[in-house]
Motif scaffolding. Structure first.
Motif, PDB file in Angstrom:
ATOM      1  N   VAL A 177       0.859  -1.182   0.000  1.00 43.16           N
ATOM      2  CA  VAL A 177       0.000   0.000   0.000  1.00 43.16           C
ATOM      3  C   VAL A 177       0.893   1.228   0.000  1.00 43.16           C
ATOM      4  N   VAL A 178       0.616   2.154  -0.901  1.00 48.26           N
ATOM      5  CA  VAL A 178       1.340   3.419  -0.972  1.00 48.26           C
ATOM      6  C   VAL A 178       0.364   4.536  -0.632  1.00 48.26           C
ATOM      7  N   VAL A 179       0.639   5.262   0.432  1.00 48.09           N
ATOM      8  CA  VAL A 179      -0.223   6.367   0.844  1.00 48.09           C
ATOM      9  C   VAL A 179       0.426   7.664   0.377  1.00 48.09           C
ATOM     10  N   GLY A 180      -0.251   8.383  -0.499  1.00 48.97           N
ATOM     11  CA  GLY A 180       0.286   9.617  -1.056  1.00 48.97           C
ATOM     12  C   GLY A 180       0.191   9.606  -2.561  1.00 48.97           C
ATOM     13  N   GLY A 181       0.311  10.787  -3.160  1.00 47.71           N
ATOM     14  CA  GLY A 181       0.201  10.877  -4.612  1.00 47.71           C
ATOM     15  C   GLY A 181       1.247  11.767  -5.244  1.00 47.71           C
ATOM     16  N   GLY A 182       2.323  12.064  -4.491  1.00 39.78           N
ATOM     17  CA  GLY A 182       3.374  12.920  -5.017  1.00 39.78           C
ATOM     18  C   GLY A 182       4.480  12.140  -5.692  1.00 39.78           C
ATOM     19  N   VAL A 183       5.666  12.735  -5.733  1.00 42.98           N
ATOM     20  CA  VAL A 183       6.776  12.160  -6.487  1.00 42.98           C
ATOM     21  C   VAL A 183       7.222  10.827  -5.900  1.00 42.98           C
ATOM     22  N   VAL A 184       7.482  10.779  -4.597  1.00 41.81           N
ATOM     23  CA  VAL A 184       7.932   9.529  -3.983  1.00 41.81           C
ATOM     24  C   VAL A 184       6.878   8.446  -4.152  1.00 41.81           C
ATOM     25  N   ALA A 185       5.633   8.785  -3.927  1.00 46.00           N
ATOM     26  CA  ALA A 185       4.555   7.792  -4.024  1.00 46.00           C
ATOM     27  C   ALA A 185       4.442   7.222  -5.427  1.00 46.00           C
ATOM     28  N   THR A 186       4.444   8.080  -6.434  1.00 44.92           N
ATOM     29  CA  THR A 186       4.266   7.595  -7.804  1.00 44.92           C
ATOM     30  C   THR A 186       5.483   6.826  -8.288  1.00 44.92           C
ATOM     31  N   GLU A 187       6.682   7.292  -7.937  1.00 45.50           N
ATOM     32  CA  GLU A 187       7.879   6.580  -8.387  1.00 45.50           C
ATOM     33  C   GLU A 187       7.981   5.206  -7.734  1.00 45.50           C
ATOM     34  N   MET A 188       7.733   5.121  -6.432  1.00 39.74           N
ATOM     35  CA  MET A 188       7.843   3.831  -5.767  1.00 39.74           C
ATOM     36  C   MET A 188       6.701   2.892  -6.160  1.00 39.74           C
ATOM     37  N   ALA A 189       5.521   3.436  -6.420  1.00 42.10           N
ATOM     38  CA  ALA A 189       4.431   2.601  -6.941  1.00 42.10           C
ATOM     39  C   ALA A 189       4.811   2.030  -8.302  1.00 42.10           C
ATOM     40  N   THR A 190       5.411   2.858  -9.150  1.00 41.93           N
ATOM     41  CA  THR A 190       5.858   2.408 -10.469  1.00 41.93           C
ATOM     42  C   THR A 190       6.898   1.302 -10.340  1.00 41.93           C
ATOM     43  N   ALA A 191       7.881   1.513  -9.467  1.00 44.00           N
ATOM     44  CA  ALA A 191       8.971   0.539  -9.327  1.00 44.00           C
ATOM     45  C   ALA A 191       8.468  -0.788  -8.783  1.00 44.00           C
ATOM     46  N   PHE A 192       7.727  -0.767  -7.683  1.00 41.61           N
ATOM     47  CA  PHE A 192       7.367  -2.027  -7.039  1.00 41.61           C
ATOM     48  C   PHE A 192       6.265  -2.765  -7.775  1.00 41.61           C
ATOM     49  N   GLN A 193       5.384  -2.064  -8.468  1.00 43.81           N
ATOM     50  CA  GLN A 193       4.406  -2.759  -9.307  1.00 43.81           C
ATOM     51  C   GLN A 193       5.129  -3.538 -10.400  1.00 43.81           C
ATOM     52  N   ALA A 194       6.128  -2.898 -11.013  1.00 40.96           N
ATOM     53  CA  ALA A 194       6.881  -3.569 -12.078  1.00 40.96           C
ATOM     54  C   ALA A 194       7.744  -4.704 -11.539  1.00 40.96           C
ATOM     55  N   LEU A 195       8.201  -4.588 -10.293  1.00 40.30           N
ATOM     56  CA  LEU A 195       9.034  -5.634  -9.697  1.00 40.30           C
ATOM     57  C   LEU A 195       8.228  -6.829  -9.203  1.00 40.30           C
ATOM     58  N   GLY A 196       6.907  -6.724  -9.255  1.00 39.78           N
ATOM     59  CA  GLY A 196       6.078  -7.884  -8.927  1.00 39.78           C
ATOM     60  C   GLY A 196       5.125  -7.707  -7.770  1.00 39.78           C
ATOM     61  N   ALA A 197       5.137  -6.568  -7.098  1.00 44.92           N
ATOM     62  CA  ALA A 197       4.200  -6.338  -6.005  1.00 44.92           C
ATOM     63  C   ALA A 197       2.830  -5.969  -6.555  1.00 44.92           C
ATOM     64  N   GLN A 198       1.791  -6.254  -5.777  1.00 46.64           N
ATOM     65  CA  GLN A 198       0.462  -5.735  -6.082  1.00 46.64           C
ATOM     66  C   GLN A 198       0.319  -4.434  -5.299  1.00 46.64           C
ATOM     67  N   VAL A 199       0.298  -3.319  -6.029  1.00 48.97           N
ATOM     68  CA  VAL A 199       0.320  -2.002  -5.408  1.00 48.97           C
ATOM     69  C   VAL A 199      -1.080  -1.408  -5.339  1.00 48.97           C
ATOM     70  N   THR A 200      -1.417  -0.881  -4.166  1.00 48.49           N
ATOM     71  CA  THR A 200      -2.640  -0.093  -3.993  1.00 48.49           C
ATOM     72  C   THR A 200      -2.232   1.298  -3.550  1.00 48.49           C
ATOM     73  N   MET A 201      -2.637   2.305  -4.305  1.00 51.31           N
ATOM     74  CA  MET A 201      -2.335   3.685  -3.949  1.00 51.31           C
ATOM     75  C   MET A 201      -3.562   4.328  -3.310  1.00 51.31           C
ATOM     76  N   LEU A 202      -3.364   4.935  -2.155  1.00 58.28           N
ATOM     77  CA  LEU A 202      -4.428   5.659  -1.468  1.00 58.28           C
ATOM     78  C   LEU A 202      -4.031   7.131  -1.458  1.00 58.28           C
TER      79      LEU A 202
END
Length: 472
Positions: A177-202
């Protein structure tokens, strides 16, 4: 030298991240004796927990995404990413979280390094353990920022990630789960989704990257969703608990989300709460208010450089400020008072006001410099936004099949110059410096017509933007 001895320098720098390093480099180049104090790793947040490790994680993600957009190549890159190899390369870029090389560099420029927690102890005075350092010319605070966690009951027991844990992770969580919608949130959501995690952004706000033009966040959100991430906007977090290794998040709407890890990317606070600001009449934990030479308001010896002044929380902008501050300190040390610093001079951080560039390394990338349309209007400029779909550029089609991207320039109608430029699309990060030159140089629109973009590159979007401005 004894441990209780008072040691005098021309300049004392608190914090040895990229900003502090650059201040020291400039003051030493001016012949000023300089001490640098650091309680963590030399090289700071950027080198070990932010810019470098995050981009090392993201580069293979973006490269694979680009490859998958090319017929004849996409079939060769359909398998999963090698997370272990990506983490190993990331570890190499951080020096495995050792700073010997950067410490050697500081010694090489002739700066003295003191390891430990530095605190102000009155004007021009810094203590480090049992040592006292005095500064004949200046004390520079470049201690940066820390991640802010929300005030949620029991959050510490959940062991949440901040940007540090995310960028230094040694394994990919199954669910994140990624809480936030700024630079860190979007970059880490991008990275970990591609690395195989199931990402949920809140995301509490209406969209992602809300400091950029709205279309940038919209394109990033669309791509994350297409990649399999669950992007939810207008959502607050009510509670977070961990049981048997599983994190349970309850939203303000009553929804329940389970994950293996949770990342909070919800803002930054200055690392000024325990550096002795109270001994010089300033509020501990506050941002430092500075003039364009980076000198703290109301003082003639204290400087606040980089993130601590809240002008532009970006490594490259902090390093820019460091060069300005170093030049200003050197000039004042030589007897030049600089009571009035000329804009765009070597001793005035003018670009902080309306010419700050930034790249977000998501897929697609988002890049912007200067003011957004809303910011320009709020500042009182008479402006017009000029928008272009980047698929109109031959270079974009060659770059990737099915290319999606958009560009905007914000034109000052009175001055006929650019107040801001934003790009969103694959590969646009390398376009932003041309926009930065145009905005910082206040290049007239009429002259930009003579800056001919090479064909067939994505840079030809500049021609499309100028044509759109002329024809509408």
């Amino acid at each position: 030298m004894t441990e209780t001895e008072t040691i005098a320098y021309d300049v004392v720098v608190l914090g040895a991240g990229p900003v502090g390093e650059n201040v020291a480099d400039r003051t030493r180049a001016a012949g000023l004796t300089t001490a640098v104090v650091e309680s963590e790793l030399i090289g700071g947040e950027c080198s070990y927990w932010a810019c470098m490790p995050s981009k090392a994680l993201l580069r293979p993600v973006i490269a694979r995404a680009d490859a998958r957009r090319l017929p004849g190549l996409r079939q060769a890159v359909q398998g999963p990413l090698d997370a272990a190899a990506i983490f190993a390369r990331r570890n190499w870029y951080t020096g495995d979280w050792t700073d010997d090389g950067q410490a050697d560099w500081l010694h090489g420029i002739g700066a003295d390094l003191y390891r430990g927690h530095g605190r102000l102890a009155g004007p021009r005075t810094v203590t480090v353990g049992d040592r006292t350092l005095t500064a004949r010319q200046a004390v520079v605070v470049s201690t940066g920022t820390r991640a802010v966690l929300p005030d949620l009951p029991g959050l510490a027991e959940v062991r949440p990630w901040t940007s540090r844990e995310a960028t230094s992770a040694q394994a990919v969580p199954g669910r994140l789960v990624v809480v936030g919608g700024g630079v860190v949130a979007t970059e880490m959501a991008t990275a970990f989704q591609a690395l195989g995690a199931q990402v949920t952004m809140l995301v509490r706000g209406k969209g992602l990257l809300n400091r950029m033009e709205p279309f940038a966040g919209e394109l990033v959100a669309e791509a994350l969703s297409e990649a399999g991430a669950d992007v939810r906007t207008g959502i607050s977090v009510k509670s977070v608990t961990r049981s048997d290794g599983t994190v349970l998040v309850v939203t303000g709407d009553g929804d329940r989300v389970e994950a293996d890890e949770i990342l909070f990317a919800t803002g930054r606070a200055p690392r000024t709460d325990d550096i002795g600001l109270d001994t010089v009449g300033l509020e501990p934990g506050s941002w430092l208010t500075v003039d364009d030479s980076l000198r703290v308001t109301g003082t003639d010896w204290l400087y606040g450089v980089g993130d601590v002044n809240h002008r532009a929380l970006l490594t490259h902008q902090g390093k820019y400020q460091a060069r300005i501050a170093g030049a200003a300190i050197a000039a004042r040390a030589a007897g030049n008072p600089l009571d009035r610093t000329e804009p765009w001079s070597a001793r005035a951080a003018t670009a902080d006001h309306e010419c700050v560039p930034q790249v977000v390394f998501t897929d697609p990338e988002a890049a912007a410099v200067g003011l957004s349309l809303a910011e320009a209007e709020q500042a009182g400029y008479r402006v017009r936004a000029v928008d272009v779909d980047m698929t109109s550029v031959a270079g974009a089609g060659l770059y990737a099949e099915g290319y999606k991207g958009r560009a905007r320039m914000v034109v000052d109608l009175d001055e006929e110059i650019l107040r801001g430029v934003t790009f969103a699309g694959p590969g646009v990060g390398e376009l932003i410096h041309s926009a930065t030159v145009a905005v910082a140089g206040q290049v007239p629109i009429a002259r930009l017509w003579h800056a001919v973009p090479s064909y067939p590159t994505i840079s030809e979007v500049w021609l499309r933007l100028l044509e759109a401005y002329r024809d509408n």
